[in-house]
Scaffold this active site. Structure first.
Site, PDB file in Angstrom:
ATOM      1  N   LYS A  45       0.835  -1.162   0.085  1.00  0.00           N
ATOM      2  CA  LYS A  45       0.649  -0.011  -0.394  1.00  0.00           C
ATOM      3  C   LYS A  45       1.094   1.527   0.024  1.00  0.00           C
ATOM      4  O   LYS A  45       0.585   2.359  -0.060  1.00  0.00           O
ATOM      5  CB  LYS A  45      -1.267  -0.224   1.261  1.00  0.00           C
ATOM      6  CG  LYS A  45      -1.578  -1.075   1.214  1.00  0.00           C
ATOM      7  CD  LYS A  45      -2.734  -0.569   3.478  1.00  0.00           C
ATOM      8  CE  LYS A  45      -3.266  -2.143   2.563  1.00  0.00           C
ATOM      9  NZ  LYS A  45      -4.309  -1.807   4.330  1.00  0.00           N
ATOM     10  N   LYS A  47       2.458   2.399   2.491  1.00  0.00           N
ATOM     11  CA  LYS A  47       2.162   3.251   3.246  1.00  0.00           C
ATOM     12  C   LYS A  47       2.649   3.104   4.495  1.00  0.00           C
ATOM     13  O   LYS A  47       3.167   2.343   4.633  1.00  0.00           O
ATOM     14  CB  LYS A  47       0.610   3.208   4.100  1.00  0.00           C
ATOM     15  CG  LYS A  47      -1.036   3.579   3.765  1.00  0.00           C
ATOM     16  CD  LYS A  47      -1.640   2.586   4.516  1.00  0.00           C
ATOM     17  CE  LYS A  47      -3.452   3.677   3.509  1.00  0.00           C
ATOM     18  NZ  LYS A  47      -4.437   2.506   4.660  1.00  0.00           N
TER      19      LYS A  47
END
Ligand code: C2G
Length: 143
Positions: A45, A47
């Site tokens: 992701k 992230k």
């Protein structure tokens, strides 16, 4: 016993997450939260979470609606999870609407998308905090 499952990052836990978990638990008797690991977040992701997996897990396990927290390590583990834990209902916020309909074809579980809580998100929190710190910095410079 009706088993519910949901997936997420749950970084910087906020009331939008709690609203989702509360409504998910109200749909059954046992709520499993599959929590994205730091590696999964970074590799799949892109992230970087504020809190580590262990801290995010600790927070989730303190929530009365949550019965079990297990790691999410790959996008494609959902069918296995649903079958392994004999899940009745797969729940996600409706920002994911349509993305997990295949679960209904590939397992006995129903898929439910719940309305997201508007105006709150981890991204929004970070933005607001940045704005506030910039404003404070500016004020201290002109004082
Ligand atoms: N959510 C919500 N309202 C908000 C913010 C989040 O209902 N204001 C819900 C999301 O829709 C999701 C859950 O809370 O169902 C967790 O949100 P995130 O931590 O942002 O999860 P996400 O990054 O979408 O990861 O494989 C699925 C992914 O792990 C989901």
């Amino acid at each position: 016993m009706k088993r519910i499952i949901t997936y997420g990052t749950f970084d910087m836990l906020h009331y939008g997450h709690i609203n989702l978990l509360k409504r998910a638990k109200e749909m059954g008797d046992y709520l499993i939260v599959v929590l994205s690991t730091d590696e999964f977040n970074w590799n799949s992701k892109q992230k970087k979470t504020y809190f580590s997996y262990e801290k995010r897990k600790q927070l989730l396990e303190a929530i009365r609606y949550v019965d079990l927290v297990i790691p999410e390590e790959a996008w494609d583990q959902k069918v296995t999870d649903v079958n392994l834990y004999q899940v009745d209902t797969f729940v996600m916020g409706d920002d994911w609407k349509g993305q997990f309909d295949f679960i209904q074809e590939d397992t006995d579980a129903e898929v439910v998308y719940l309305e997201r809580t508007p105006e709150i998100s981890t991204t929004q929190i970070k933005k607001d905090l940045n704005k506030k710190s910039l404003a404070t910095e500016h004020v201290s410079k002109v004082e």
